[in-house]
Every structure is written in structure tokens, then in C-alpha cells.
Design an enzyme around this catalytic site. Structure first.
Site, PDB file in Angstrom:
ATOM      1  N   ASP A   1       0.803  -1.225   0.000  1.00 49.94           N
ATOM      2  CA  ASP A   1       0.000   0.000   0.000  1.00 49.94           C
ATOM      3  C   ASP A   1       0.838   1.278   0.000  1.00 49.94           C
ATOM      4  OD1 ASP A   1      -2.450  -1.280  -0.124  1.00 49.94           O
ATOM      5  OD2 ASP A   1      -2.667  -1.428   2.041  1.00 49.94           O
TER       6      ASP A   1
ATOM      7  N   TYR B   1      -9.965  -0.624   2.879  1.00 49.84           N
ATOM      8  CA  TYR B   1      -9.549  -0.696   4.283  1.00 49.84           C
ATOM      9  C   TYR B   1      -9.237   0.672   4.867  1.00 49.84           C
ATOM     10  CZ  TYR B   1      -9.179  -5.498   5.879  1.00 49.84           C
ATOM     11  OH  TYR B   1      -9.467  -6.739   6.347  1.00 49.84           O
TER      12      TYR B   1
END
Lengths: 685, 685
Positions: free
Chosen positions: A326, A414
Site C-alpha cells: 500500500d 480498508y
């Protein structure tokens, strides 16, 4: 100028306004993030160079090129003498004519110091804009429109997203292109798009040409229904949970901390909070005032999340490549979201904004990207009741108040809540909260009894599998315990047998102290043998002779379960150990490598560490990985109650004695409840 | 009668007064702890029996003999029909004529149901009074007075304490006597007596004859100095830490919970809080209201700390036996201390009192022994920001408010903060905080450079070694997931290799579900293999077919390091695994055995579990041990900043979906700070 004057004056009177106060460049702390005007200046400088002549110049990364550590530390030492601030420099990565350039810009001279083409494997951060452009392509792409229509779905309700393609062994450099996979989800009655995948359709987009280069409509799977997936308050139907009783925190004396620019001063702590488009929040030069020594003492030179590795456990066509990095692929900073006052952060929080450069180089603001607040959770800092002394009962209790620096990184589905929590007792506790939405897979199953094959996840709802996955957050922790030269020490707890009759006991445990001499001595798989892990200053001892240090208190040990030779694990090899120690090296910032997208794993912490450099009594960096194996539950659907993890850095013989012994009991506060004015929200919200 | 009426009426109007309201016996919940009048009644009944004729009758344990589980559960089911409350019974352990008697008393008939002499190994809880009597003996004992005078110390400044002698292999029952070791500490300028041991002097006291039977003045060691050991606020000298800014919590609607007697109702939870002289706080029949099913569902039938095992790691003469079983030797409940409003518990806490029987059988009150408060720590229950939908930004955030039931157990020097924390999302989180004072050893060393031998601890200050030790807190967790019959499931996470060309991936992990059939299948050393540990109801499934259950989220795995054949470890064998599962058995309450003092380890959880009973689809009990290896630091001196541990029980496919999805965002509260009245404490305090 008068405008600036008014703002500065206001700043003196209200800490709530502090985040609005942008200092003029000469007031900048050398570690302050690039200001909007600096970002604009960088854009002009780069556009003014020979890169300006092309149409397809894109800014992939623009960040502070932080001063050399030595330069910064000597500036810090001489701050009182008004020493000259180190020159402001920026590190810029651009794409131009299908090439990646690394450019160093000097802001004081408005010039390019260096400009190099990167020729290795991997690509820089994806920009929001190019993801947006790629995501729009399917909606105008005939084969996709046909697939949608074949499924009886509405094109207007489709939202697509870009997914890094990873790397799976391909070594031919000439064939390498800057690609993403584009996958689509469905709205039509919900905003929870991740809950409604168009499973089976995969597109590949070349980001340099911005064209769909590959299209595959492999299988048709039921799209999970919208019902029950929306998480917005007004979409919920009764019965409701009981309303929480209303509460707020009263700070009679106002906040107990000061923020000047990016410098925070609270209790005995002082530190610097920065924001980077890739790292997100960065804590620097955290020092604590030692009451006995009457001086500030260095603890943490720099701390931030170096990488977030999130591999999913489904090897099938539409899922095998979902092994996200990420920070390196999307950018933790780009993904940081504005925090909502009173819910994301309590009512006593103060907010800071963040800025980054868009793909066109222009500054983009993220309001309230960081909040700072005093947490009084009802915990006890220390206490004792003494009943053993005849005729006396002694009770001393000190409630705990900590300072939290919070950011929320929303990487697609998320939401990671990142808390840097400072304790008066000298601890730095890092909390990781995971919430948000699950990435689910569409299936035709509506009941587990129908499942006769491996499905790689939990059936959460009809047609909805939440695929098993991991989260690994690798923290860069450049601890400097009083000085830069430190050692990493393993204090192993070893069972010792009593072999003679000297004691009725047969055993006890002792502490065997091992100083790590080289990097290989400091790679640790937690949970295998009990040990206290410390960063100590081998050149300083307490009065009674203990080495001063800080101890790592890790969370539950979670190790990767992919095989070492699997491509995602080669790229994520920095998670092979939860703990690593490296000698400080300014270029070793990103555990997964500077160019993580499509990386081959040749620039990871695991590779750097192979040199097995000396780390004893050196300026060292501690790397610690917080991990979670996530087997999703139905409770995680349609939005997931926060799951917590983290670690603590706790002083260990750093102070001569309990540093909060002299903290006074809190003063009493009385209030008249009748004087409260409560604004009751509309019942419908 | 009118008096009671007024009290009851008050109860209706103020939850703050609830703890004052003692219900009449007919209103008692079957799990309510014995009331003061019941304790007095028990005393009368026992004194009225043939035990009353002797002078040396002592009450070692008086507690509720809780109804059979079946009886209680059927009473719960039929509560609405005003079914008859099960008869109140008490379990009493007395010592009389050097014998231990187990007596069951029926309070409704005011009679003794059974009276049996216990003939096995080990002794009951030590009473405060007998410890006090033993501790006073040295002060009148000539050899001790001589030892004190020889050391140039003042007898008036000496405070002694009683230490269980443990068991080290002696099997001759006739020689077994009820002994404690008595060790002494020194005040003279401090109240931190544990910091000033009279190292080298050991006395043995026979509790039945209350005489010193053995005296040893083995070595003379410098008594550590008083300076720097006192932890009281008024004893501290400047410079001080900055004052914390004053703060308080405003609950506009008052507390969000109700307490009726010992029953607590908050958010969707309801449960019962009891107090026992041995166990301390007990949480019972915790149920959560399921909004979808519109019914309360059972989660935890009973939870409490069954034992606290604290072995020290020094095999020398004065220390080898210090292997404490705090619950079984001293009693967690006896050690529970009154909580200080606004410091031990925040300003919004409500308190409950506790009662126990003194050695003479008369009721003794511990005021404010439990507090209940809503914790709003600034955490986020769930959130998501959605930026992927073109033209829309969605943000939904729900802050977290939990309910905490807190007790502090001060076992001599150590203070254990025990928090049972209930979350709206269905989790029960248990927090263990360790603070207080270290038990230190006097030595002649003043610097680590002088140390050339093993010292078994950290030199914290001159002449002061803090001995290495462990803390193991073993929790009894009788989970009843919807019903009593449950199974324990290990969901193992196993690496799976992709052996063919079906995927570019080489590996992933899958979940292999193993249902524990017998006790041996459920003994778990954590950290060795990754697995999710669940208690499930095998007779119920969610709509999509998952087994409903609760998951244990353990803390960092800590295993004992003593050898298995060492006597303290034989007695503490219940810590050999962090997780055990047993079939429910009313008599199996105390992991270290009912008679822990001088136990031989023949009545521990480890022994019961050897029967390897069937546990699949049975009423089962989960045992979980929270452990700490403690290598003390100088910061822990003279009082220790709290160290935290714990675990969580989290719903896992217990609900059909996120149970807090419908929780509304909090309502806003505005206040005028100017209306606050603050009472500033005297500057000297």
C-alpha cells in the site's frame, strides 16, 4: 504582509488556529513537509527544465529531501545561536516519455541539482489521477459494455478501480510496461461498492498509453445483492441500538500541549510531526525532558510506516496478484483522509492539514489529515495501596493521560487508524486499528453446505466470500538513545537447572545478554525464544551501571505463511522477520524498495541486510512489523469493527528511576451540569 | 422498614446511590455475593454447631455456594414467571483443632448441610488476622531483637510480612504443619517498606500454635537507603513535572448504564458482577441483545481469575520459596482495595462495595471495591471514507464507548488492575495492568561493575536488586455460546503450495478446521503454529451456514521457563499451556487446587485434564493464562509505571453481520466553558 501578521498574532492566542498558520519559508523547520508554495515552486522549476517541453510529464512523487542527519543534528544543537537553517531540497520522481526520472531540486537556489533516469525494475507510486483515468476506460470500452449488458447490469452504476499487477517471475525488461489491472464493482442501491464485485472480468491498462491492452471476461458470477451492505446511518432501518448517552471532555485549562508549526510540545516530550505523500505521518526528533538531568534527551530520530504488505490468499485468475504494497504502490499519504472532528478524534483534538503534489505538480490539500489530542482513557499511570504498615493506609494513584497523534489511511476498502501515542513515563506506543470494508469475491454459493471446493475465504453473506489475507505494517524506527551510536541487545531468558543441593528449587531463569554485532544477529522471528529486545547506548550507563536503553514490547507475533520462493514473498521479504536492525543509511527508507510497483524484490530490507554490516555501537535503525492474519467473520460485514494491534517502545534503564514519580495528582474539576447547553441532533441523523 | 423504603426509593432516582442499596434477602439474585447479614448468619450457624465450643475456630473462607448451573439456568428462563429463587447456600472452610473443615451452610433453613474434614495436602487461604498475628511475633522475639540491634536498626521501624513456604518434595504427612515464613522490612524515613528488606533473617511461624518455630539470621546485608523510595506526593521535592491540565468527562444524559443490585445493564449487554474473597470480581451470565434476532443471547456464564502464579527466579535461601499463588494463598478478594474516585476510576464511575468474612466470621466491608464506568478513550468503533465513487465523498465514523468493570488487587507490593471491558460490538476484553512496588533483595553492591556472581535480578539502586519473576494470571472462562453445549475449534492456518501451473502464485494459506474431541486436543502452547481459537456452538449456524462462536484473541504468548519437575512448576502446572479446555465441572474452580497453600500439585487443572475427558459438543470451560516475564528496569523503582496485558473474546460468526452497524453517530454536546467552577487544589498537594 499585514494578513500574515494577523494570522501570526492569532496563532499566539489560540492553539486551535495553529494548523491554519503557515509559516513563511524562513521559519520552516528543516523537517517540515513541503509547503503548498514550495510544491508550486518545484513544479515551476521542473516545468522550466527540458521536461517542460513534453505533454506527458507526470509528477509521481514530490517530497522533502530531508537534510543529512549530521547536518540536522548540528543545526538542532546550535539552534539557540540562530544557526542557518539547512537548505530546503525536494526529491521528485517524474514520468516523462515512458521513463522514470529522479530529480533533486534545491528550493533556495530554485535549481535542479540532479536528474537521473531510473533504469531498474519497478515503477513509482500510482497517482490518483492516472488511476482515475484508467478506471474510466472500461465505461467506454465496447467489450466491457457488452459484458455488463450480458449480465443485465446498468453501466451507470459501475465503478472501477486500479490494482497493481505485481510481479511473477517475468525477467524480460523490454517487455516490461507500466500496467495495472482494472476491476469493477457495482453500486445500484448501495455505496458499498467493494461488496458487489463484477467477478470474472479483468482488464489490463497500460498507464503510459492509457489504453486497455488486455480484456478477459472469464466467468460469470452472481453479483452479491445490495441489501444489507450500505453502512450510512440514514440508510439503516429500525430496530436501532440504544442511543449512546452524550458525553464530552472538558479541558478547564485548554489542551495540555502546544503546536508550533509542526513541532509539538507536551508534558516532558517534544517532537516534530510531518506528512509525506508516501509515508503518511512521520514522527521526528522525539526527545524527552529528564527532570533529574535537567535536559532533553533524544529517543527517536525518525519513525514512520515504511511499507504495508497485504497479500490475499486466493491463487485464482482474478485474485492471485492481489498482494498489495500500500505505501509503495498507492502511497499512505495520498490515502490519508480528512478526520472528522468529535468522531475520528475526540472533541479535545487539534487538527493539522497535509499537502501533496498532484500528478500535474500542483499542491493538493488534505484538511485535518492529522489530529493531536490528549487521551484520558481512564487508565492508571501508577498506583499503590499500602495496608501493611500498622495504623496507616496509604494510597497514591496517578491517572494516565497520553498524547496521541492520529492519522487514518484509507487504502481503497480498508481504513487503517495509526496512533503514535506518547506516555509521560517515556513510552511511545504505536497503535494500529483496522476497520473499513472487506475486499470480497463474488461466488454463486448462498450457503456453506453447497461448497465442495476450496473457496479461499469465509462466506459472509449470500454470494459473498471474504478472501483470507494478511496485513503487515513495517515500521521504520530510527531510535537514537541519547546519541546516534547505539547497539541492539537481546536479553535472552534461559532456563537454568540447579544441579546440586544448593537449593530446594530445581530451576530458575536467568538473563543472557547478547549484543548484536552484525545485521544477521538482529533478525528475529518472535515467539520462538523468550527475550527482551533493546536498543541501548553502549557508551552511557546509569549511576548504578546499567546500560541505558529502550525496549521493544512487540504485539502478538505473526509471521508470513507464503513460501519464501513465492514472488509476492520475495518482494515482501522484509516481513520474513518481525525485527531487523540495519546501520543507518539515508537511502534505506522503504522496506519494499523505492520502486515497489512491479518490483522484483531486489531493493528490499531483506536484500540490504544481506551485506551483514556491523551494527554494534553504530547509528542503527530498528524495523518492526505489526502483522495480522485475517480470517474474516460475518461481523466484519458490511463494515468491520476495529481490530487492534501495535507495539510499545518503553524506556529500560533510560531513566535513573520512575520518571513520573513526581507527577502530581490531578487537580479537581467541578462543574454545574445545569449550565450545559446541549444541541440535540435531528432524530433522523 | 420505613428506612428501607426510603433507601429503595432513592435507588430509583440515583444510580450513584445504588451501591448503597442492599436488597432484602428475597430480592437477591442467586449469584449475588453473601450479604453482611448472611455472613453474620453463617457465623451464628457455625458457632452454634459443635465447632462453637472451641476457642481456636477460625473462618478461612466464606463464600456463596453458587447454585447448580442447571438450577440457575432454569431459574433464569422462568424469571418472568416469578419462579422461586434457588436456596441460598454458603461454602465455608474453617480451621478448628488443627483440622480443616469444609462446611456447607443452608441459609434458608439456617442449618449445616454437610461438614467434612479435609485430609489431603495443602491448606486454605491465609487470613489477614493470622498474618497480622504472625507478623507481630518477631517484634517480641529476643533473637530477632538481637539481630536488629546488631545491625543498628530501630525495632519500632520494622514491619514484617508472611510468606507461604511452598512445597519442595516433603511427603511425610505427619510432619506437615501450617507454616509461613516471616520476613521483615524497614521503614525509617519511607513508607516503601518493600524497598528496604532486612535481607538474611528468616523466621518460620506455625500458624496453628502461632509461635516462631525456626529462626535464622544467616547473613548481614546493607539495608537499602530510604532516600528516593517514598512515592507519596507530599514527599517529593522539586523540580516537578508540569501539572497536567485539568479535565473531566461530562455525561449530559448521566451514565449510560443501570445497576440493580449486582446486575448491570449497558448498551446491548446485561451481566452480573459478584465479588468473592478468593476470586475477587466475578462476571456471570453475560448476555448480549441481538437486534436481528430480537433476543438476549448467552455468551459468558462465568468469568474470573482462578489463580495468579508469581514465581521468583532466585534459588537462594531467602528467596527460593517465593513462588506465590496469590489467589489460593492470600485471596484476590481479600487483597482488593477501595478504589479512589477520579484517579483509580474516572469521574464518571459508579462504585460497588464488597464484603467478606473476617477470621472471626464477622462481615468486613471493602468500600468501592469495584467500579463501573463508560470508557470513551477516543477510539473508533468502525469507520470508512469512500472516495472512489465519482462526485461523492462518504464518511461514516462511529466512536467507541465501552463499559469497564474495574478492580484493583493489591497483593502486598504489587497492584493488579483488572478490567473487564464490554464492547458494543460484542467483544469482552480483559485488561491486566501491573503496577505497585517491586519485591527487592538487599545486596551489598552499589554498582554493576562490582557484581561477579549471579544476582538473579537487576540492580535498580544502591544495595537493591529487583529479582526476576513471572506473573501468570489464569482466567476461568465458562463460555456458553447461546447454549451450554459448545465445542472448541482450532482453525489452523496452513501454508499450501501450488504444485501445478494453475496459478502464477506458488503458495497461499488455507484454514484447516479441527474440532477438539478430548481435553488433550485443546492444550495449546501459543505461538508455535498460527491458528484461530474458537468456542463454537456446533448445534447452531448462521443463515449462510457458519458455526456461531467466539474467538479468543490472546496476548503475547508467555510460557513458563521453570523445568517441569521443579516443585513450584508442579504446583503451577496449569500454566504449562496458555489454553486448556475442560468439561464443565462445578468443583473445578481453582486452577491451582482448592487448598493451594503448601499444595503438592495433585489438584490442579493439569491433573484434572489428564483424565482426557470428551469436550466436543459439551458444556465446556476455557482456561486462558495471561503471562509476563518481568526483567525489572530502574524505571520500575520506587513505584512501577503500569505494564499492560490481556486478551479479547470476540464474536466470530456469532452475529449475522456487524452488530453495531445501526449504532447512531453520537449526538453533539456544546458547553460554555465559562460556566465551569473549578476548585483548585492546594498547591502543596
Amino acid at each position: 504582509m499585514p494578513f500574515i501578521f494577523i494570522f501570526k498574532t492569532l496563532c499566539l492566542f489560540s492553539s486551535l488556529l495553529l494548523s491554519l498558520c503557515l509559516n513563511s519559508s524562513s521559519d520552516l523547520h528543516p523537517l517540515d513537509p513541503l509547503t503548498p508554495s514550495e510544491i508550486s515552486q518545484i513544479r515551476s522549476i521542473v516545468k522550466g527544465s527540458n521536461h517542460g517541453s513534453t505533454q506527458n510529464l507526470t509528477f509521481q512523487y514530490v517530497g522533502l529531501d530531508d537534510p543529512d542527519k549530521n547536518t540536522l543534528l548540528s543545526w538542532l544543537l546550535n539552534q539557540a545561536n540562530n544557526s542557518k537553517t539547512p537548505p530546503r531540497r525536494a526529491f521528485v520522481i517524474i514520468r516523462n516519455n515512458k521513463q522514470t526520472h529522479e530529480i533533486t531540486v534545491d528550493l533556495s537556489t530554485s535549481s535542479i541539482v540532479s536528474d537521473q533516469v531510473y533504469k531498474g525494475y519497478g515503477y513509482p507510486l500510482l497517482t490518483f489521477e492516472e488511476q482515475g483515468a484508467a478506471n474510466d476506460l472500461p465505461l467506454k470500452y465496447a467489450p466491457f459494455k457488452e459484458s455488463v449488458s450480458k449480465r443485465g447490469l446498468k453501466l451507470s452504476e459501475i465503478v472501477c478501480g486500479s490494482y497493481p499487477i505485481g510481479w511473477f517471475g517475468e525477467m524480460n525488461k523490454k517487455k516490461q510496461r507500466r500496467l495495472v489491472k482494472v476491476l469493477c464493482n457495482y453500486l445500484d442501491g448501495t455505496v458499498n461498492l467493494y461488496a458487489r464485485p463484477l467477478e470474472g472480468i479483468t482488464m489490463v491498462v497500460d498507464l503510459d498509453t492509457m489504453k486497455i491492452t488486455d480484456y478477459d471476461d472469464r466467468i460469470t458470477v452472481s453479483v452479491p445483492k445490495a441489501e444489507g451492505t450500505d453502512y450510512r446511518s440514514f440508510q439503516q432501518k429500525p430496530p436501532f441500538d440504544p442511543n449512546a448517552s452524550r458525553r464530552t471532555i472538558l479541558q478547564v485549562d485548554g489542551p495540555g500541549f502546544n503546536i508550533t508549526g509542526h513541532r509539538v510540545r507536551w508534558a516532558d516530550w517534544k517532537f516534530h510531526v510531518s506528512f509525506d505523500v508516501r509515508a503518511g505521518p512521520i514522527i521526528s526528533i522525539a526527545s524527552i525532558y529528564d527532570l533529574k538531568k535537567q535536559e532533553f534527551r533524544h529517543v527517536l530520530y525518525r519513525g514512520y510506516i515504511s511499507e504495508l504488505f497485504v497479500p490475499y490468499m486466493d491463487p485464482t485468475e482474478e485474485w492471485y496478484y492481489r498482494t498489495f504494497f500500500d505505501a509503495g504502490e498507492y502511497g499512505s499519504g495520498i490515502c490519508a483522509v480528512p478526520l472528522e472532528p468529535k468522531t475520528d478524534c475526540p472533541s479535545n483534538a487539534v487538527f493539522m492539514d497535509g499537502f501533496y503534489a498532484g500528478q500535474d505538480g500542483k499542491p493538493i490539500k488534505i484538511s485535518n489529515v492529522i489530529c493531536v489530542f490528549e487521551r484520558s482513557a481512564g487508565d492508571i499511570m501508577w498506583r499503590h495501596t499500602e495496608t501493611e504498615i500498622p495504623g496507616e493506609v496509604i494510597r497514591e494513584v496517578r491517572p494516565e493521560i497520553n498524547l496521541v497523534v492520529r492519522t487514518v489511511l484509507t487504502v481503497g476498502n480498508y481504513d487503517y487508524i495509526i496512533d503514535w501515542e506518547f506516555k509521560q513515563s517515556g513510552s511511545i506506543k504505536v497503535g494500529v486499528g483496522m476497520t473499513g470494508l472487506l475486499e470480497v469475491k463474488g461466488v454463486n454459493y448462498t450457503h456453506t453446505d453447497q461448497i465442495k471446493e476450496e473457496v479461499y475465504g469465509t462466506l459472509l453473506a449470500e454470494n459473498t466470500i471474504a478472501v483470507y489475507h494478511d496485513h503487515f505494517l513495517t515500521f521504520y524506527l530510527d531510535l537514537d538513545i541519547d546519541q546516534e551510536d547505539n547497539s541492539f541487545v537481546k536479553c535472552k531468558l534461559q532456563t537454568t537447572k540447579v544441579m546440586d543441593d544448593s537449593s530446594p528449587r530445581k530451576s530458575y531463569w536467568k538473563v543472557v545478554r547478547e549484543v548484536a554485532k552484525h545485521e544477521s544477529d538482529a533478525r528475529i522471528k518472535l515467539g520462538l525464544e523468550p527475550a527482551e529486545l533493546l536498543v541501548v547506548n553502549p557508551n552511557e550507563r546509569t549511576k548504578v551501571g546499567n546500560y541505558i536503553g529502550y525496549r521493544l514490547i512487540p504485539g502478538f507475533p505473526v509471521a508470513p505463511l507464503l513460501s519464501d520462493d513465492d514472488y509476492p514473498q520475495i518482494r515482501g521479504a522484509f516481513t520474513n522477520y518481525q525485527v531487523w536492525v540495519t546501520p543507518y543509511n539515508k537511502s534505506e527508507k522503504w522496506a519494499g524498495g523505492l520502486y515497489t510497483d512491479q518490483s522484483h524484490g531486489d531493493d528490499t530490507l531483506a536484500i540490504w541486510s544481506l551485506r551483514n554490516r556491523a551494527i554494534e555501537n553504530k547509528d542503527i535503525v530498528l524495523w518492526y512489523t505489526v502483522g495480522f492474519h485475517h480470517v474474516p467473520d460475518q461481523e466484519d460485514f458490511p463494515v468491520m469493527p476495529t481490530l487492534h494491534g501495535g507495539f510499545e517502545l518503553r524506556p529500560s534503564n533510560f531513566f535513573e528511576s520512575n520518571p513520573v514519580l513526581k507527577t502530581k495528582p490531578p487537580k479537581n474539576v467541578e462543574f454545574f451540569q445545569s449550565n450545559l447547553v446541549s444541541s440535540v441532533d435531528d432524530e433522523t441523523t
